[in-house]
Design an enzyme around this catalytic site. Sequence first.
Site, PDB file in Angstrom:
ATOM      1  N   CYS A  85     -13.741   4.322   7.104  1.00 35.24           N
ATOM      2  CA  CYS A  85     -14.480   3.057   7.134  1.00 35.24           C
ATOM      3  C   CYS A  85     -15.892   3.289   7.687  1.00 35.24           C
ATOM      4  O   CYS A  85     -16.716   3.884   7.016  1.00 35.24           O
ATOM      5  CB  CYS A  85     -13.695   2.013   7.918  1.00 35.24           C
ATOM      6  SG  CYS A  85     -14.268   0.313   7.624  1.00 35.24           S
ATOM      7  N   HIS A 196      -7.988   2.158   5.787  1.00 37.36           N
ATOM      8  CA  HIS A 196      -7.625   2.672   7.109  1.00 37.36           C
ATOM      9  C   HIS A 196      -6.238   3.318   7.085  1.00 37.36           C
ATOM     10  O   HIS A 196      -5.225   2.626   7.229  1.00 37.36           O
ATOM     11  CB  HIS A 196      -7.613   1.526   8.125  1.00 37.36           C
ATOM     12  CG  HIS A 196      -8.967   1.064   8.539  1.00 37.36           C
ATOM     13  ND1 HIS A 196      -9.603   1.533   9.665  1.00 37.36           N
ATOM     14  CD2 HIS A 196      -9.818   0.168   7.973  1.00 37.36           C
ATOM     15  CE1 HIS A 196     -10.781   0.944   9.786  1.00 37.36           C
ATOM     16  NE2 HIS A 196     -10.943   0.107   8.768  1.00 37.36           N
ATOM     17  N   GLU A 198      -4.885   5.095   9.417  1.00 35.52           N
ATOM     18  CA  GLU A 198      -4.272   4.986  10.745  1.00 35.52           C
ATOM     19  C   GLU A 198      -3.562   3.648  10.931  1.00 35.52           C
ATOM     20  O   GLU A 198      -2.659   3.526  11.759  1.00 35.52           O
ATOM     21  CB  GLU A 198      -5.327   5.212  11.841  1.00 35.52           C
ATOM     22  CG  GLU A 198      -6.200   4.030  12.195  1.00 35.52           C
ATOM     23  CD  GLU A 198      -7.298   3.734  11.180  1.00 35.52           C
ATOM     24  OE1 GLU A 198      -8.073   2.783  11.411  1.00 35.52           O
ATOM     25  OE2 GLU A 198      -7.394   4.447  10.153  1.00 35.52           O
TER      26      GLU A 198
END
EC number: 6.3.5.3
Length: 223
Positions: A85, A196, A198
């Site tokens: 990002c 994302h 994660e």
Amino acid sequence: MVKFAVVVFPGTNCDFETVEAIKRAGGKAERVWYKDSIKDYDGVVIPGGFSYADYLRAGAIAARQRIMEEIRELAEEGRPILGICNGFQILTEAGLLPGALRPNKIPRFLCKWVHLKVVDVRTPFTYLYEEGEVVRMPIAHAEGNYYIDDPSKVRIVFQYSDEKGSITEEANPNGSVLNIAGVANMEGNILGMMPHPERASHYFLGSEDGLKVFKGMVEWVRS
């Protein structure tokens, strides 16, 4: 144990969960303040957030900090560099990846789950996926509209798709050229992606599809 630096700029806000995702993938990770050295790490992750409050342009100020020269040196040595990002925005602003991230086609902040098609599995971050595999990860950005004059200058790694893997205009959330969600340099050791991983690294988050990104880079360094 392989050790990754998770770089923290003023305004970074995805560092803790990125560290946890790397640990879940079997690696060691440490948050490293942008004024400190990263030369002793096996790889680097620049996580999401709003570095310097996106002043001027997203990633523009962070890309001009001294630590980016160390990141460039590690990249030239072949170590894996991942930008997520805002990290992707920083990599393009620093010239480590070609192209630019522009404001979304509809100029507003987007926060939603999307489907991605894995296009290139010949990178340290994606070799655990199957080519053409469809995965699910969230996005959260206002400037994720990737543009590049000549797409042959990068390796397209992820594309926005529908749940069946079709690359359609409807599946493109931000107007990115060719539905691009993530690209790598020609050597494959630098990856920038707007989704994302994660936030898709544990079942209680709603998806574990992103964990392979971290497992891949950990196992690639280890091997």
